[in-house]
Scaffold this active site. Structure first.
Site, PDB file in Angstrom:
ATOM      1  N   LEU A 276       1.049  -1.221   0.213  1.00  0.00           N
ATOM      2  CA  LEU A 276      -0.065   0.499  -0.413  1.00  0.00           C
ATOM      3  C   LEU A 276       0.866   1.049   0.018  1.00  0.00           C
ATOM      4  O   LEU A 276       2.215   1.328   0.543  1.00  0.00           O
ATOM      5  CB  LEU A 276      -0.519  -0.190   0.888  1.00  0.00           C
ATOM      6  CG  LEU A 276      -2.247  -0.948   1.263  1.00  0.00           C
ATOM      7  CD1 LEU A 276      -2.544  -0.727   2.303  1.00  0.00           C
ATOM      8  CD2 LEU A 276      -3.169   0.048   0.147  1.00  0.00           C
ATOM      9  N   ASP A 277       0.413   2.384  -1.089  1.00  0.00           N
ATOM     10  CA  ASP A 277       1.317   3.144  -0.705  1.00  0.00           C
ATOM     11  C   ASP A 277       1.859   4.053   0.820  1.00  0.00           C
ATOM     12  O   ASP A 277       0.328   3.581   1.673  1.00  0.00           O
ATOM     13  CB  ASP A 277       1.037   4.459  -1.945  1.00  0.00           C
ATOM     14  CG  ASP A 277       0.582   3.837  -3.113  1.00  0.00           C
ATOM     15  OD1 ASP A 277       1.882   3.245  -3.471  1.00  0.00           O
ATOM     16  OD2 ASP A 277      -0.229   3.959  -4.261  1.00  0.00           O
ATOM     17  N   THR A 278       2.152   4.841   0.166  1.00  0.00           N
ATOM     18  CA  THR A 278       2.901   5.642   2.587  1.00  0.00           C
ATOM     19  C   THR A 278       1.343   6.204   2.583  1.00  0.00           C
ATOM     20  O   THR A 278       0.346   6.147   3.223  1.00  0.00           O
ATOM     21  CB  THR A 278       3.662   6.541   1.811  1.00  0.00           C
ATOM     22  OG1 THR A 278       4.919   5.812   1.997  1.00  0.00           O
ATOM     23  CG2 THR A 278       3.978   7.538   2.870  1.00  0.00           C
TER      24      THR A 278
END
Length: 184
Positions: A41-43
């Site tokens: 998951l992206d930051t």
């Protein structure tokens, strides 16, 4: 016996155990040796992350060839109509690939949703709305790129489901053992 954990990854947390400067990582929330994220998951995305020590399961979740369904709640800028939803459902032409068809529908704000820290940007003249998207891929920033391509930039992105696992009331930063080690 393989271990599988589901974590509600908070906004701003790097999806890795190795530190990079002073940014929080998975090690700040999960202190279980030997488990690794199955997918990313992206930051700036939140929500369900599956961690496991089972390499076969990790591949089944993360590898796009297996097309494991992932569900997202997406807060977008504007109010998408049926035309935009139809494009999402048919597959979106992006510069480097065409997405597979998605399940897409407008929803109310998900019940029991936690506040994000920091909150999303709000513009008085532009309303926001929520979508539910279900995809069977998971390429880099795919959901954000899909909503932007149909004219509705993503403001907040929460993954609530991966295969048979769901957040189901799990608070941000909290984790629990998954009830299934191998999805059906």
């Amino acid at each position: 016996m393989p271990r599988t954990i589901i974590l509600n990854k908070p906004f701003g947390v790097l999806c890795q155990f190795t530190s990079e400067g002073d940014r929080p990582t998975l090690k700040d929330f999960v202190r279980v040796p030997g488990v690794y994220p199955a997918g990313r998951l992206d930051t700036d995305s939140e929500g369900l992350l599956v961690l496991t020590d089972d390499g076969r399961l990790q591949t089944r979740i993360a590898d796009p060839r297996h097309k494991m369904e992932k569900g997202y709640w997406v807060q977008v800028e504007g109010e998408p109509g049926e035309a935009a939803l139809k494009v999402l459902r048919a597959g979106v032409e992006l510069p480097d690939f065409e997405t597979l068809p998605a399940e897409a529908r407008r929803i109310d704000e998900p019940p029991g949703l936690w506040e994000r820290d920091p909150p999303i940007r709000v513009r008085k003249a532009i309303p926001t709305s929520w979508l539910e998207l279900r995809i069977r891929e998971g390429k880099n920033r795919q959901v954000r790129r899909m909503t932007a391509a149909v004219g509705f930039p993503t403001l907040r992105l929460i993954r609530y489901q991966v295969g048979p696992w769901e957040l189901a009331g799990l608070a941000p930063g909290k984790w629990r053992e998954a009830s299934l080690s191998t999805p059906v």
